[in-house]
Structure formats: structure tokens, C-alpha cells
Design a protein around this motif. Structure first.
Motif, PDB file in Angstrom:
ATOM      1  N   PRO A  66     120.605  33.225  48.868  1.00 47.54           N
ATOM      2  CA  PRO A  66     121.367  34.318  49.086  1.00 47.54           C
ATOM      3  C   PRO A  66     120.403  35.470  49.924  1.00 47.54           C
ATOM      4  CG  PRO A  66     120.603  34.216  46.805  1.00 47.54           C
ATOM      5  CD  PRO A  66     120.084  32.912  47.291  1.00 47.54           C
ATOM      6  N   GLU A  67     119.312  35.054  50.124  1.00 45.52           N
ATOM      7  CA  GLU A  67     118.424  36.179  50.962  1.00 45.52           C
ATOM      8  C   GLU A  67     118.986  36.342  52.176  1.00 45.52           C
ATOM      9  OE1 GLU A  67     117.237  33.092  49.473  1.00 45.52           O
ATOM     10  OE2 GLU A  67     116.460  33.811  47.822  1.00 45.52           O
ATOM     11  N   MET A  68     119.429  35.604  52.870  1.00 47.46           N
ATOM     12  CA  MET A  68     119.877  35.782  54.189  1.00 47.46           C
ATOM     13  C   MET A  68     120.814  36.584  54.064  1.00 47.46           C
ATOM     14  SD  MET A  68     121.330  33.541  57.211  1.00 47.46           S
ATOM     15  CE  MET A  68     120.176  32.253  57.413  1.00 47.46           C
ATOM     16  N   PHE A  69     121.967  36.389  53.499  1.00 52.17           N
ATOM     17  CA  PHE A  69     123.153  37.252  53.454  1.00 52.17           C
ATOM     18  C   PHE A  69     122.831  38.761  53.126  1.00 52.17           C
ATOM     19  CE2 PHE A  69     126.371  39.301  50.874  1.00 52.17           C
ATOM     20  CZ  PHE A  69     127.457  39.490  51.779  1.00 52.17           C
ATOM     21  N   TYR A  70     121.723  38.684  52.113  1.00 52.97           N
ATOM     22  CA  TYR A  70     121.422  40.206  51.568  1.00 52.97           C
ATOM     23  C   TYR A  70     120.421  40.661  52.685  1.00 52.97           C
ATOM     24  CZ  TYR A  70     123.696  40.523  47.311  1.00 52.97           C
ATOM     25  OH  TYR A  70     124.431  40.781  46.213  1.00 52.97           O
ATOM     26  N   ARG A  71     119.868  40.124  53.448  1.00 53.39           N
ATOM     27  CA  ARG A  71     119.274  40.695  54.676  1.00 53.39           C
ATOM     28  C   ARG A  71     120.293  41.229  55.603  1.00 53.39           C
ATOM     29  NH1 ARG A  71     115.547  36.374  54.847  1.00 53.39           N
ATOM     30  NH2 ARG A  71     116.645  35.636  56.816  1.00 53.39           N
ATOM     31  N   PHE A  72     121.408  40.630  55.893  1.00 56.55           N
ATOM     32  CA  PHE A  72     122.667  41.007  56.636  1.00 56.55           C
ATOM     33  C   PHE A  72     123.104  42.312  55.841  1.00 56.55           C
ATOM     34  CE2 PHE A  72     127.120  41.299  56.818  1.00 56.55           C
ATOM     35  CZ  PHE A  72     127.144  41.285  58.192  1.00 56.55           C
ATOM     36  N   ALA A 131     132.138  43.908  43.747  1.00 53.46           N
ATOM     37  CA  ALA A 131     131.112  43.067  43.605  1.00 53.46           C
ATOM     38  C   ALA A 131     131.186  42.377  42.143  1.00 53.46           C
ATOM     39  CB  ALA A 131     129.613  43.591  43.805  1.00 53.46           C
ATOM     40  N   ALA A 132     130.657  41.187  42.238  1.00 52.23           N
ATOM     41  CA  ALA A 132     130.607  40.454  40.713  1.00 52.23           C
ATOM     42  C   ALA A 132     129.478  39.355  40.621  1.00 52.23           C
ATOM     43  CB  ALA A 132     132.125  39.886  40.389  1.00 52.23           C
ATOM     44  N   CYS A 133     129.186  39.163  39.438  1.00 52.04           N
ATOM     45  CA  CYS A 133     128.181  38.189  39.257  1.00 52.04           C
ATOM     46  C   CYS A 133     128.936  36.770  39.453  1.00 52.04           C
ATOM     47  CB  CYS A 133     127.363  38.294  37.633  1.00 52.04           C
ATOM     48  SG  CYS A 133     126.571  36.567  37.606  1.00 52.04           S
ATOM     49  N   ILE A 134     128.200  35.768  40.302  1.00 50.58           N
ATOM     50  CA  ILE A 134     128.726  34.526  40.539  1.00 50.58           C
ATOM     51  C   ILE A 134     128.570  33.389  39.556  1.00 50.58           C
ATOM     52  CG2 ILE A 134     128.781  34.739  43.075  1.00 50.58           C
ATOM     53  CD1 ILE A 134     126.445  32.846  43.009  1.00 50.58           C
ATOM     54  N   GLU A 135     127.695  34.003  38.539  1.00 52.28           N
ATOM     55  CA  GLU A 135     127.288  33.013  37.333  1.00 52.28           C
ATOM     56  C   GLU A 135     128.017  33.011  36.105  1.00 52.28           C
ATOM     57  OE1 GLU A 135     125.760  30.275  37.669  1.00 52.28           O
ATOM     58  OE2 GLU A 135     124.938  30.801  39.951  1.00 52.28           O
ATOM     59  N   HIS A 166     123.055  40.801  33.363  1.00 59.37           N
ATOM     60  CA  HIS A 166     123.136  40.126  32.021  1.00 59.37           C
ATOM     61  C   HIS A 166     122.394  38.669  32.176  1.00 59.37           C
ATOM     62  CE1 HIS A 166     126.131  42.991  30.806  1.00 59.37           C
ATOM     63  NE2 HIS A 166     126.587  42.968  31.714  1.00 59.37           N
ATOM     64  N   CYS A 167     122.976  38.173  33.192  1.00 57.66           N
ATOM     65  CA  CYS A 167     122.013  36.530  33.311  1.00 57.66           C
ATOM     66  C   CYS A 167     121.412  36.406  34.399  1.00 57.66           C
ATOM     67  CB  CYS A 167     123.441  35.760  33.451  1.00 57.66           C
ATOM     68  SG  CYS A 167     124.115  35.857  35.057  1.00 57.66           S
ATOM     69  N   SER A 168     121.071  37.466  35.094  1.00 59.85           N
ATOM     70  CA  SER A 168     120.231  37.268  36.496  1.00 59.85           C
ATOM     71  C   SER A 168     120.722  36.359  37.516  1.00 59.85           C
ATOM     72  CB  SER A 168     118.840  36.693  36.028  1.00 59.85           C
ATOM     73  OG  SER A 168     118.262  37.649  35.170  1.00 59.85           O
ATOM     74  N   GLY A 169     121.985  36.108  37.260  1.00 57.61           N
ATOM     75  CA  GLY A 169     122.619  35.098  38.445  1.00 57.61           C
ATOM     76  C   GLY A 169     123.015  36.237  39.587  1.00 57.61           C
ATOM     77  N   VAL A 170     123.083  35.545  40.815  1.00 63.42           N
ATOM     78  CA  VAL A 170     123.315  36.409  42.017  1.00 63.42           C
ATOM     79  C   VAL A 170     124.803  37.155  41.884  1.00 63.42           C
ATOM     80  CG1 VAL A 170     123.546  36.299  44.464  1.00 63.42           C
ATOM     81  CG2 VAL A 170     121.820  34.712  43.404  1.00 63.42           C
ATOM     82  N   VAL A 171     124.602  38.299  42.271  1.00 67.82           N
ATOM     83  CA  VAL A 171     125.923  39.213  42.479  1.00 67.82           C
ATOM     84  C   VAL A 171     126.302  39.076  44.003  1.00 67.82           C
ATOM     85  CG1 VAL A 171     126.792  41.402  42.640  1.00 67.82           C
ATOM     86  CG2 VAL A 171     124.989  40.822  40.836  1.00 67.82           C
ATOM     87  N   LYS A 172     127.680  38.893  43.887  1.00 69.69           N
ATOM     88  CA  LYS A 172     128.279  38.585  45.498  1.00 69.69           C
ATOM     89  C   LYS A 172     129.322  39.651  45.328  1.00 69.69           C
ATOM     90  CE  LYS A 172     131.299  35.366  47.836  1.00 69.69           C
ATOM     91  NZ  LYS A 172     132.460  36.005  47.876  1.00 69.69           N
ATOM     92  N   PRO A 173     129.108  40.252  46.885  1.00 68.04           N
ATOM     93  CA  PRO A 173     130.330  41.449  47.121  1.00 68.04           C
ATOM     94  C   PRO A 173     131.763  40.412  47.272  1.00 68.04           C
ATOM     95  CG  PRO A 173     128.941  41.186  48.846  1.00 68.04           C
ATOM     96  CD  PRO A 173     128.218  40.382  47.899  1.00 68.04           C
ATOM     97  N   ASP A 174     132.703  41.452  46.949  1.00 68.14           N
ATOM     98  CA  ASP A 174     133.912  40.777  47.142  1.00 68.14           C
ATOM     99  C   ASP A 174     134.439  40.426  48.642  1.00 68.14           C
ATOM    100  OD1 ASP A 174     136.599  39.812  46.069  1.00 68.14           O
ATOM    101  OD2 ASP A 174     137.250  41.790  46.126  1.00 68.14           O
ATOM    102  N   VAL A 175     133.446  39.830  49.425  1.00 67.99           N
ATOM    103  CA  VAL A 175     133.876  39.442  50.669  1.00 67.99           C
ATOM    104  C   VAL A 175     134.422  38.030  51.184  1.00 67.99           C
ATOM    105  CG1 VAL A 175     132.612  39.370  52.907  1.00 67.99           C
ATOM    106  CG2 VAL A 175     132.106  41.131  51.635  1.00 67.99           C
TER     107      VAL A 175
END
Ligand SMILES: [Zn+2]
Length: 259
Positions: A66-72, A131-135, A166-175
Motif C-alpha cells: 500500500p506504500e506506493m498508493f499512499y505516497r500518491f 474510507a474503510a479498513c480492508i480487513e 482496531h486491527c492494524s489492517g490497511v485503510v483504503k479510501p473509497d476510490v
């Protein structure tokens, strides 16, 4: 009594004034006018070379890296903080408040319609507004403002990757990423079928769903774009090749002069 000077007619303003179920479809052109360059253009975010355009919105890659998307996202949010909605964004919000506009269907992910005060928006490619957690299903953020993203990316233990509290999973914007289905099409289709005027703004109408939605419309379609637009000639279609803000400032001036 002196005669009232007659004002020049503005047929487009009259179309808008007499409509009660306008639907607006907005594309990248309304955002480039706000100062968001085309991602792939010479001044776009991809030109920095900091992220691979083919992978940045790839969902499988995002789950692993997820790092690349978050750098963007970090750069995109920083860019959004420097810009404001355009006159056209605000004008559409005004039409909604006046009860003329049923809603906006947009391809843009920049949430500028939200910031301009519009309420009924279908973002077919999603946006950073949620945004929401993907896990897990325990973390969901509604109205994710620029300030929220800024803080979340900066203060995250995996900065700039935002993780679930809550779970340390990656959060993804609703994109909507590549290969994910577009959102809200059923509702968008029903709006377009039932509208009394369709505004198509800042879109070249070349890709799905832009190329498809106007075909459902049985009412007049007013297309405003600075560049070329691809559409089948139809007596219900009016194409105006003009800057959106100039076009709508003229409309607003005319409407206000009638008050
Ligand atoms: Zn979670």
C-alpha cells in the motif's frame, strides 16, 4: 416612467430556469479548471515518477504494497489543500438548493462537489470522502476531510499508510481501483432516465460510463466542454465549446438579473 432596458436573452439560462429535475454529469474538465492537472499530463502527479501509473490504482498490488498508493495519496491530498471548488461547482450546489437539480454524477475522486456544498452526489469512481479498513468492518470514516487525511497519514505508525485502529489492517479510501466495479450506476441510470435536462460538463464522453449515460436520456442534453466531445448528433444535444466557469457565470448573471 422610463422604459426598462431589455436584457439580451440567454436561451441556456432559460432552459435551466424552467427545469426542475436537472442532472449534472461532471468529468475531469471541471477539476482541471480548479487546478488539478490531468494525472498523466506534463504537470500531473505521475510526471514526478514517484509512482507507477499502472500499479498505483491496482487493487492486488495495493493489498501487498500500500506504500506506493499512499505516497500518491499524500501528494494528491497536499495538492487538494491548495485548490478550491470552481464557480461551476458552487453553481451546481446552488441549483440543488433551489430545487432545480436532482443530483450530480461525477467521475472525479477529488470530492470538490462535497466541498462546494452539494449533497446528492454519485461518485462513480468513488472518492477520498470516505474510507474503510480492508480487513475488518469495524473502521469506517465518513466525511474524510483533507485535514483528517493529512493527520491520519502523518501520525500513522506506518506513515503515510493509514492503518485501522482496531486491527492494524490497511485503510483504503473509497476510490474505485482498476478492475473494481464503478459505483452507483443503477441510481445514476435512473436519474438520467428521469431528468428533464442533462448537463454534461468537462467530459469528452469517450470512456465508460460517460459515453453510455447520455444515451439513456430522453430530455435535452447540454454539453459544455473546452475540448472536443464525442457524441452522436441528435437534435436534443447542444454542444457548447467553452470554458465552464465563463459559461455558468453568464448563466448566473442572467438568472440574477431576473430576480
Ligand atoms: Zn480493521
Amino acid at each position: 416612467m422610463s422604459p426598462t432596458p431589455s436584457k439580451p436573452d440567454n436561451p441556456f439560462a432559460q432552459m435551466i430556469q424552467s427545469a426542475r429535475k436537472i442532472v449534472a454529469f461532471t468529468g475531469a474538465g471541471i477539476s482541471t479548471a480548479a487546478g488539478i492537472p490531468d494525472f498523466r499530463g506534463p504537470n500531473g502527479l505521475y510526471a514526478t515518477g514517484a509512482y507507477d501509473p499502472d500499479l498505483v490504482f491496482e487493487i492486488g498490488y495495493f493489498r501487498k504494497h500500500p506504500e506506493m498508493f499512499y505516497r500518491f495519496s499524500f501528494d494528491f491530498i497536499a495538492l487538494l489543500k491548495t485548490i478550491q471548488p470552481t464557480f461551476t461547482h458552487y453553481f451546481l450546489a446552488r441549483l440543488e438548493k433551489e430545487g432545480r437539480l436532482r443530483g450530480i454524477i461525477t467521475q472525479n475522486i477529488d470530492a470538490l462537489h462535497h466541498r462546494a456544498g452539494s449533497a446528492r452526489i454519485i461518485e462513480v469512481h468513488g472518492s477520498f470522502w470516505r474510507a474503510a479498513c480492508i480487513e475488518c468492518s469495524r473502521f469506517r470514516k465518513e466525511k474524510a476531510t483533507l485535514e483528517w487525511w493529512d493527520k491520519a497519514m502523518t501520525e500513522s505508525p506506518r506513515a503515510p499508510v493509514v492503518v485501522c485502529p482496531h486491527c492494524s489492517g490497511v485503510v483504503k479510501p473509497d476510490v474505485v481501483f482498476y478492475n473494481e466495479p464503478v459505483k452507483g450506476m443503477e441510481l445514476a441510470e435512473s436519474w438520467v432516465r428521469d431528468c428533464d435536462l442533462l448537463l454534461v460538463l468537462g467530459s469528452s464522453l469517450t470512456v465508460f460510463p460517460a459515453a453510455f449515460l447520455p444515451q439513456l436520456c430522453r430530455s435535452p442534453i447540454l454539453i459544455v466542454n473546452k475540448g472536443e466531445v464525442s457524441f452522436a448528433p441528435d437534435r436534443n444535444h447542444i454542444f457548447i465549446r467553452e470554458d465552464l466557469d465563463i459559461f455558468f457565470k453568464n448563466i448566473a448573471d442572467y438568472i440574477d438579473s431576473q430576480l
